[in-house]
Scaffold this motif. Structure first.
Motif, PDB file in Angstrom:
ATOM      1  N   ARG A  62       0.837  -1.212   0.000  1.00  0.00           N
ATOM      2  CA  ARG A  62       0.000   0.000   0.000  1.00  0.00           C
ATOM      3  C   ARG A  62       0.867   1.255   0.000  1.00  0.00           C
ATOM      4  O   ARG A  62       0.548   2.251  -0.660  1.00  0.00           O
ATOM      5  N   ILE A  63       1.946   1.218   0.759  1.00  0.00           N
ATOM      6  CA  ILE A  63       2.872   2.352   0.767  1.00  0.00           C
ATOM      7  C   ILE A  63       3.444   2.567  -0.630  1.00  0.00           C
ATOM      8  O   ILE A  63       3.534   3.699  -1.117  1.00  0.00           O
ATOM      9  N   ALA A  64       3.822   1.476  -1.294  1.00  0.00           N
ATOM     10  CA  ALA A  64       4.417   1.563  -2.629  1.00  0.00           C
ATOM     11  C   ALA A  64       3.436   2.106  -3.670  1.00  0.00           C
ATOM     12  O   ALA A  64       3.853   2.622  -4.705  1.00  0.00           O
ATOM     13  N   ALA A  65       2.145   1.974  -3.408  1.00  0.00           N
ATOM     14  CA  ALA A  65       1.128   2.457  -4.352  1.00  0.00           C
ATOM     15  C   ALA A  65       0.643   3.866  -4.025  1.00  0.00           C
ATOM     16  O   ALA A  65      -0.091   4.463  -4.809  1.00  0.00           O
ATOM     17  N   ALA A  66       1.052   4.393  -2.879  1.00  0.00           N
ATOM     18  CA  ALA A  66       0.485   5.644  -2.380  1.00  0.00           C
ATOM     19  C   ALA A  66       1.047   6.868  -3.091  1.00  0.00           C
ATOM     20  O   ALA A  66       2.202   6.891  -3.536  1.00  0.00           O
ATOM     21  N   ARG A  67       0.209   7.906  -3.142  1.00  0.00           N
ATOM     22  CA  ARG A  67       0.596   9.208  -3.682  1.00  0.00           C
ATOM     23  C   ARG A  67       0.452  10.244  -2.573  1.00  0.00           C
ATOM     24  O   ARG A  67      -0.653  10.461  -2.061  1.00  0.00           O
ATOM     25  N   VAL A  68       1.556  10.866  -2.232  1.00  0.00           N
ATOM     26  CA  VAL A  68       1.585  11.834  -1.143  1.00  0.00           C
ATOM     27  C   VAL A  68       1.916  13.212  -1.705  1.00  0.00           C
ATOM     28  O   VAL A  68       2.860  13.359  -2.482  1.00  0.00           O
ATOM     29  N   LEU A  69       1.138  14.206  -1.314  1.00  0.00           N
ATOM     30  CA  LEU A  69       1.382  15.594  -1.687  1.00  0.00           C
ATOM     31  C   LEU A  69       1.943  16.324  -0.474  1.00  0.00           C
ATOM     32  O   LEU A  69       1.317  16.330   0.590  1.00  0.00           O
TER      33      LEU A  69
END
Length: 271
Positions: A37-44
């Protein structure tokens, strides 16, 4: 705790990734699924300074899939006392470019998007809507309120930090849940609160690292769906005594940003 809704495909981890992130994967609360899930996440992340630097370093080290850095400022010699993603040779460079170089050496698997501009209006709204989690690492109330309005409109969780002198603040606004308070519920735009840059007040260098790192932890917890976040709880740190205090806060039913009567009319979003 609710996991961040992630429309992106959750990748399979290869052998190298299983080894790189093995200390996360060994934790039952994270495991292979949480790391994926971390590897798929998009953080702004808005702000690549004192708070943004440590937050970005830990998010990149943890393997966040895409990290978008927004900051229109350039590295100044006075920044180097606390903004640990920037080196002396980067003075004069855009902070997002300097941070991206550092993060690439730390973890080349992370996609770093650099936005060296002051975002506002629809541009801000689009970036927020494309993210799974937003980190407010800015240093002024006008920007914080603009980010908050965009997160309310897009129903995105917002992790907010602040550090000045020896005093730090940290909280999370889980705006996926309409019953939860927003930044305006806690810090109204009409009150007596004041803010200012570190150039005016000064800041204890390790304080920014403590708050920024905690922001990264909150973001990862939201992505994974781990434990309890700081939603409704404001953490206050006095670095002189190294004492944490906690203040609880609630949603303001008449809030002009997230209140039921106002959610449909958020107006123009500026930063």
């Amino acid at each position: 705790m609710t996991t961040c809704t992630n429309p992106h495909a959750v990748p399979d981890l290869d052998d190298a990734q299983l080894l790189r992130y093995s200390r996360h994967i060994l934790l039952d609360e994270i495991g292979v699924e949480g790391q994926a899930r971390i590897a798929a996440a998009r953080v702004l992340m808005i702000g690549a300074g004192g708070l943004g630097c440590p937050a970005a370093l830990y998010l990149a080290a943890a393997g966040v899939g895409t990290l978008t850095l927004v900051d229109d400022d350039r590295v100044d010699l006075t920044n180097l006392q606390r903004q640990i993603a920037h080196a002396t040779a980067a003075v004069g460079d855009y902070k997002v470019a300097s941070a991206a170089r550092t993060l690439a050496t730390l973890n080349p698997e992370v996609e770093i998007v650099q936005i060296a501009e002051r975002i506002e209006g629809e541009r801000l709204q689009t970036l927020v809507a494309a993210a799974d989690v937003v980190l407010d690492c800015s240093d002024n109330f006008a920007t914080r309120h603009a980010i908050n309005r965009a997160c309310v409109a897009a129903a995105r969780p917002l992790v907010s930090g602040a550090a000045v002198r020896f005093d730090g603040q940290l909280t999370t606004f889980d705006l996926r849940d309409t019953s939860q308070p927003c930044y305006h519920c806690l810090f109204g735009e009409e009150g007596d609160a004041t803010d200012g840059p570190c150039a005016t007040f000064g800041v204890f260098a390790p304080l920014t690292g403590m708050i920024g790192t905690a922001q990264a932890a909150e973001a990862l917890k939201l992505i994974i769906g781990l434990g309890d976040t700081l939603a409704g709880r404001l953490q206050l740190l006095d670095a002189r005594t190294m004492r944490w205090r906690e203040m609880r806060y609630r949603k303001d039913p008449s809030c002009p940003v997230c209140g039921a009567a106002h959610r449909a009319n958020l107006g123009r979003i500026d930063i």
